[in-house]
Write a protein that holds these residues in place. Structure first.
Motif, PDB file in Angstrom:
ATOM      1  N   ILE A 152      14.655  33.343 -25.418  1.00  0.00           N
ATOM      2  CA  ILE A 152      15.158  34.389 -24.517  1.00  0.00           C
ATOM      3  C   ILE A 152      16.493  34.873 -25.070  1.00  0.00           C
ATOM      4  O   ILE A 152      17.500  34.139 -25.066  1.00  0.00           O
ATOM      5  CB  ILE A 152      15.330  33.873 -23.080  1.00  0.00           C
ATOM      6  N   ASP A 153      16.493  36.104 -25.565  1.00  0.00           N
ATOM      7  CA  ASP A 153      17.693  36.656 -26.198  1.00  0.00           C
ATOM      8  C   ASP A 153      18.561  37.309 -25.116  1.00  0.00           C
ATOM      9  O   ASP A 153      18.662  38.531 -25.004  1.00  0.00           O
ATOM     10  CB  ASP A 153      17.284  37.670 -27.263  1.00  0.00           C
ATOM     11  N   TYR A 154      19.210  36.470 -24.324  1.00  0.00           N
ATOM     12  CA  TYR A 154      20.057  36.925 -23.213  1.00  0.00           C
ATOM     13  C   TYR A 154      21.454  36.362 -23.396  1.00  0.00           C
ATOM     14  O   TYR A 154      21.629  35.175 -23.716  1.00  0.00           O
ATOM     15  CB  TYR A 154      19.470  36.447 -21.876  1.00  0.00           C
ATOM     16  N   HIS A 155      22.474  37.196 -23.154  1.00  0.00           N
ATOM     17  CA  HIS A 155      23.857  36.763 -23.377  1.00  0.00           C
ATOM     18  C   HIS A 155      24.788  37.281 -22.275  1.00  0.00           C
ATOM     19  O   HIS A 155      25.985  37.452 -22.498  1.00  0.00           O
ATOM     20  CB  HIS A 155      24.343  37.259 -24.750  1.00  0.00           C
ATOM     21  N   GLY A 156      24.246  37.495 -21.094  1.00  0.00           N
ATOM     22  CA  GLY A 156      25.045  38.065 -20.012  1.00  0.00           C
ATOM     23  C   GLY A 156      25.671  37.043 -19.079  1.00  0.00           C
ATOM     24  O   GLY A 156      26.356  37.431 -18.128  1.00  0.00           O
ATOM     25  N   GLY A 157      25.437  35.767 -19.300  1.00  0.00           N
ATOM     26  CA  GLY A 157      26.023  34.747 -18.441  1.00  0.00           C
ATOM     27  C   GLY A 157      25.329  34.641 -17.098  1.00  0.00           C
ATOM     28  O   GLY A 157      24.384  35.379 -16.793  1.00  0.00           O
ATOM     29  N   LEU A 158      25.797  33.718 -16.290  1.00  0.00           N
ATOM     30  CA  LEU A 158      25.252  33.534 -14.944  1.00  0.00           C
ATOM     31  C   LEU A 158      25.683  34.688 -14.044  1.00  0.00           C
ATOM     32  O   LEU A 158      26.832  35.138 -14.104  1.00  0.00           O
ATOM     33  CB  LEU A 158      25.723  32.208 -14.353  1.00  0.00           C
ATOM     34  N   ARG A 159      24.776  35.145 -13.199  1.00  0.00           N
ATOM     35  CA  ARG A 159      25.063  36.266 -12.303  1.00  0.00           C
ATOM     36  C   ARG A 159      24.487  35.967 -10.930  1.00  0.00           C
ATOM     37  O   ARG A 159      23.292  35.698 -10.781  1.00  0.00           O
ATOM     38  CB  ARG A 159      24.444  37.572 -12.843  1.00  0.00           C
ATOM     39  N   THR A 209      24.013  25.605 -17.959  1.00  0.00           N
ATOM     40  CA  THR A 209      24.979  25.445 -19.058  1.00  0.00           C
ATOM     41  C   THR A 209      24.577  26.297 -20.252  1.00  0.00           C
ATOM     42  O   THR A 209      25.420  26.946 -20.888  1.00  0.00           O
ATOM     43  CB  THR A 209      25.075  23.965 -19.465  1.00  0.00           C
ATOM     44  N   ALA A 210      23.286  26.319 -20.564  1.00  0.00           N
ATOM     45  CA  ALA A 210      22.813  27.118 -21.689  1.00  0.00           C
ATOM     46  C   ALA A 210      23.068  28.605 -21.454  1.00  0.00           C
ATOM     47  O   ALA A 210      23.444  29.340 -22.378  1.00  0.00           O
ATOM     48  CB  ALA A 210      21.324  26.863 -21.907  1.00  0.00           C
ATOM     49  N   VAL A 211      22.870  29.067 -20.215  1.00  0.00           N
ATOM     50  CA  VAL A 211      23.116  30.481 -19.901  1.00  0.00           C
ATOM     51  C   VAL A 211      24.605  30.792 -20.009  1.00  0.00           C
ATOM     52  O   VAL A 211      24.999  31.846 -20.525  1.00  0.00           O
ATOM     53  CB  VAL A 211      22.574  30.821 -18.494  1.00  0.00           C
ATOM     54  N   GLU A 212      25.449  29.888 -19.551  1.00  0.00           N
ATOM     55  CA  GLU A 212      26.897  30.075 -19.671  1.00  0.00           C
ATOM     56  C   GLU A 212      27.320  30.164 -21.138  1.00  0.00           C
ATOM     57  O   GLU A 212      28.108  31.029 -21.532  1.00  0.00           O
ATOM     58  CB  GLU A 212      27.634  28.916 -18.993  1.00  0.00           C
ATOM     59  N   GLN A 213      26.810  29.254 -21.951  1.00  0.00           N
ATOM     60  CA  GLN A 213      27.195  29.203 -23.367  1.00  0.00           C
ATOM     61  C   GLN A 213      26.636  30.370 -24.158  1.00  0.00           C
ATOM     62  O   GLN A 213      27.179  30.734 -25.210  1.00  0.00           O
ATOM     63  CB  GLN A 213      26.729  27.881 -23.970  1.00  0.00           C
ATOM     64  N   SER A 214      25.581  31.007 -23.654  1.00  0.00           N
ATOM     65  CA  SER A 214      24.964  32.114 -24.379  1.00  0.00           C
ATOM     66  C   SER A 214      25.876  33.326 -24.471  1.00  0.00           C
ATOM     67  O   SER A 214      25.664  34.190 -25.328  1.00  0.00           O
ATOM     68  CB  SER A 214      23.650  32.513 -23.701  1.00  0.00           C
ATOM     69  N   THR A 259      28.820  43.243  -6.088  1.00  0.00           N
ATOM     70  CA  THR A 259      29.250  42.798  -7.414  1.00  0.00           C
ATOM     71  C   THR A 259      28.550  41.473  -7.727  1.00  0.00           C
ATOM     72  O   THR A 259      27.732  40.986  -6.951  1.00  0.00           O
ATOM     73  CB  THR A 259      30.775  42.615  -7.484  1.00  0.00           C
ATOM     74  N   PHE A 260      28.924  40.880  -8.850  1.00  0.00           N
ATOM     75  CA  PHE A 260      28.317  39.619  -9.256  1.00  0.00           C
ATOM     76  C   PHE A 260      29.371  38.644  -9.733  1.00  0.00           C
ATOM     77  O   PHE A 260      30.372  39.029 -10.339  1.00  0.00           O
ATOM     78  CB  PHE A 260      27.280  39.851 -10.367  1.00  0.00           C
ATOM     79  N   GLY A 261      29.138  37.360  -9.432  1.00  0.00           N
ATOM     80  CA  GLY A 261      30.001  36.284  -9.899  1.00  0.00           C
ATOM     81  C   GLY A 261      29.170  35.241 -10.621  1.00  0.00           C
ATOM     82  O   GLY A 261      27.950  35.364 -10.747  1.00  0.00           O
ATOM     83  N   ASP A 262      29.826  34.185 -11.068  1.00  0.00           N
ATOM     84  CA  ASP A 262      29.120  33.163 -11.847  1.00  0.00           C
ATOM     85  C   ASP A 262      28.737  31.939 -11.016  1.00  0.00           C
ATOM     86  O   ASP A 262      28.316  30.925 -11.565  1.00  0.00           O
ATOM     87  CB  ASP A 262      29.946  32.740 -13.066  1.00  0.00           C
ATOM     88  N   SER A 266      20.043  36.914 -13.940  1.00  0.00           N
ATOM     89  CA  SER A 266      20.415  36.685 -15.338  1.00  0.00           C
ATOM     90  C   SER A 266      19.152  36.657 -16.191  1.00  0.00           C
ATOM     91  O   SER A 266      18.753  37.684 -16.746  1.00  0.00           O
ATOM     92  CB  SER A 266      21.214  35.380 -15.475  1.00  0.00           C
ATOM     93  N   LEU A 267      18.473  35.521 -16.233  1.00  0.00           N
ATOM     94  CA  LEU A 267      17.239  35.426 -17.001  1.00  0.00           C
ATOM     95  C   LEU A 267      16.079  36.143 -16.320  1.00  0.00           C
ATOM     96  O   LEU A 267      15.120  36.546 -16.974  1.00  0.00           O
ATOM     97  CB  LEU A 267      16.868  33.962 -17.225  1.00  0.00           C
ATOM     98  N   GLY A 268      16.158  36.264 -14.997  1.00  0.00           N
ATOM     99  CA  GLY A 268      15.091  36.928 -14.264  1.00  0.00           C
ATOM    100  C   GLY A 268      14.001  35.994 -13.798  1.00  0.00           C
ATOM    101  O   GLY A 268      12.817  36.362 -13.788  1.00  0.00           O
TER     102      GLY A 268
END
Length: 625
Positions: free
Chosen positions: A597-604, A570-575, A500-503, A524-526
């Motif tokens: 980067i049009d990503y909105h899945g949060g930290l993984r 922080t930016a990935v979290e807020q996305s 699984t994945f967490g933040d 997340s962003l890759g």
């Protein structure tokens, strides 16, 4: 005045040296290495070789065991002069095989004398740093030339070493005598000499890891400073546990004694290299003194991996890797056993011995599972078996897109393969047997023997079927020649855990970020990013890749703020709650541009959570002593 005998016009074709014979070499090579020139980091070599008149080819070792490739440091060989008494003998380097030196031995000459130097790297850009003011690492293959035509196991060598005053050393070689002038080692075959490197230093400590045992095991430590040699009782106990757990696993020992060589240094290059009766290991100075720091804890399994190789890779060796001498090309088709199973048991033994705790071991397995499930799209075109060619294709040079090109994936995808096999055996036998039964059968025969015992893929299949009948041939074919795209995660599921994945990064991930001073956005962003914004890696077809990012670019700002790992996190979290893309200012060579980067899945970040069924993973990690 000395006269010369010239080899330039002998008319030999390139690669003319005859094939090696399994017969004794007539005489003993005498090899003397002076390692006192710390200022220039030069090893000065004198060598005497018994010869017969006529054409002679001398080899510098090219194909190095444990490297699985042609990596002999030929560029560092310098100053070669060959003489017979006062007469200089000229040599010619083979134009197609630059590791071969041709010469003609004059009539009446029975011995030739060589002198040359090994100019060790002065910076990491030139190669591994093996000589510092406080430490040297001597790999004998770097300081020897040997006659063609004979198996390395049939060429005797009497080696001696001159060390700086006050230095001590560790090696699997046995000492014949030691004086103020030099250390003289007992005569061994060239094969054994090259397989018996030496660490020496001004700061040295030796610990007995098998007190009272019939077969001794020692931990030989060199360090930049005396302070790094401080060891607690608990740390020493964990290393002693490793030896006991390995013995319990394999049921035999294939050495008459074993010496861990461990360098703790910021200057001496890190290493993890296996040998039959020893291993070369390099960690940072805080290996013991900062034991509990995450960036240190991750590396505590290194010795477990390298010791496992004494059984897997050195004693039992893939048939196409067992070559007669060091200038016969190797083939690497069985590295999924040699390295893949060692990767698996290295981690397992670290957990069983207490070098790792179970949480850290699970975190590592989670990272590996996630990597091959989500960060190796190259599995669709390149099967695991083809990655065994990677040591020959690229000698661990950085790749532009590791996720797509694939590198030495037989290590960690091999780990998943053997976890899959282990849990399958447990399932088929209802817990009565495991991969440990395979290990005892395959590696545990002939206790005390360290004569190489080769195997083929068919031997692996036959031994697995001896543990429990199953279509192991098909099992291996699916995993070695298959194309995914899904990773082989049945072993994770069967072990009673779920990926699984967490933040937040798991225990191993925290250590990796601290060690490499980077931030991991791989799931997340890759991509992963260094502390100064340098992009270290981009996953093929990830959001970062699709946005036009690649290695060697630099992130200058995130949503208008100066880059830091925390700012981007922080930016990935807020996305997640912000429909706007993440805006990055990128430096690409001498140009700046904005990237969205049009990503909105949060930290993984990967982790393992308990699933259904019996907890086999915890059972695998339990001590077996």
């Amino acid at each position: 005045m000395a006269q010369s005998s010239h080899a330039q016009d002998n008319g030999w074709p390139a690669r003319a040296a005859r094939a090696p014979l399994d017969t004794p070499y007539p005489g003993t090579i005498e090899l003397r290495v002076d390692a006192r020139d710390r200022a220039h980091r030069v090893f000065r070599v004198q060598e005497t070789i018994p010869v017969k008149p006529g054409p002679l080819t001398l080899y510098y070792p090219e194909w190095l065991p444990g490297n699985h490739a042609a990596r002999g440091p030929i560029s560092a060989l310098t100053g070669l002069i060959i003489r017979a008494g006062e007469q200089r003998i000229e040599w010619t380097r083979d134009p197609l095989d630059v590791y071969a030196f041709h010469l003609s031995v004059p009539e009446g000459v029975q011995r030739i004398a060589l002198e040359f130097q090994f100019a060790s790297p002065l910076s990491k850009a030139q190669g591994r740093i093996v000589a510092t003011p406080d430490i040297i690492g001597l790999q004998w293959n770097a300081v020897v030339l040997y006659p063609a035509g004979y198996f390395a196991s049939r060429i005797p060598v009497a080696a001696s070493l001159v060390l700086p005053d006050g230095w001590d050393f560790g090696s699997a070689l046995e000492v014949e005598q030691r004086s103020a002038e030099s250390v003289d080692f007992k005569t061994v075959s060239l094969d054994t000499l090259v397989d018996s490197p030496l660490f020496a230093g001004a700061h040295f400590r030796r610990e007995d890891l098998a007190p009272g045992a019939k077969t001794p095991v020692y931990l030989n430590i060199v360090a930049d400073t005396q302070e790094s040699l401080e060891i607690t009782d608990e740390q020493l106990a964990a290393h002693r546990n490793l030896v006991a757990e390995a013995r319990a696993l394999f049921g035999a020992q294939h050495y008459d004694h074993y010496d861990f060589l461990l360098a703790l240094s910021d200057h001496f290059s890190g290493i993890g290299l296996e040998h039959h009766r020893s291993s070369e290991n390099g960690r940072s100075p805080g290996y013991f003194t900062e034991w509990d720091k995450p960036e240190q804890a991750n590396g505590h399994e290194l010795l477990a991996h390298e010791m496992t190789h004494s059984w897997n890779g050195k004693y039992r060796r893939g048939a196409d890797l067992a070559t007669p001498h060091f200038n016969t090309p190797m083939q690497d088709s069985l590295l999924w056993v040699y390295e893949g199973m060692t990767q698996y048991y290295g981690k397992v033994l670290a957990a069983r011995s207490g070098l790792w705790n179970a949480e850290l071991a699970r975190a590592y397995f989670a990272n590996v599972a996630a990597t091959y499930e989500f960060q190796r799209p190259g599995r669709v075109w390149r099967p695991l078996i083809d990655t065994t060619n990677q040591p020959i294709i690229t000698p661990r040079l950085p790749l532009s897109y590791t996720s797509w090109q694939r590198s030495e994936d037989y290590y960690n995808e091999g780990l998943l393969l053997w976890l899959d096999a282990d849990t399958k055996i447990r399932e088929l036998t209802r817990g009565r047997k495991s991969l440990d039964d395979f290990a005892r059968t395959f590696f545990g025969m002939d206790d005390g023997s360290y004569t190489v015992n080769t195997y083929t893929r068919a031997d692996v299949v036959d031994t697995l079927n001896g543990v429990v009948e199953f279509d192991w041939s098909g099992f291996l074919a699916d995993r070695l020649e298959g194309h995914g795209p899904q990773a082989p995660l049945d072993g994770i599921k069967r072990s009673g855990w779920t990926l699984t994945f967490g933040d937040e990064p798991n225990e191993y991930g925290k250590g990796s970020e601290a060690q490499y001073k980077s931030s991991d956005f791989g799931y997340s962003l890759g991509m992963s990013v260094g502390k100064d914004g340098d992009i270290k890696d981009v996953v093929w077809d990830s959001p970062a890749f699709d946005a036009g990012l690649s290695k060697a670019m630099k992130i200058v700002a995130v949503n208008g703020r100066e880059y830091s790992g925390d700012v981007l996190k922080t930016a990935v979290e807020q996305s997640v709650d912000d429909p706007q893309p993440i805006e990055l200012l990128i430096k690409d060579f001498d140009r700046y541009r904005s990237v969205s980067i049009d990503y909105h899945g949060g930290l993984r970040y990967p982790k393992l959570e308990r699933g259904e069924g019996r907890d086999l993973l915890s059972s695998i990690f339990e001590s077996k002593r």
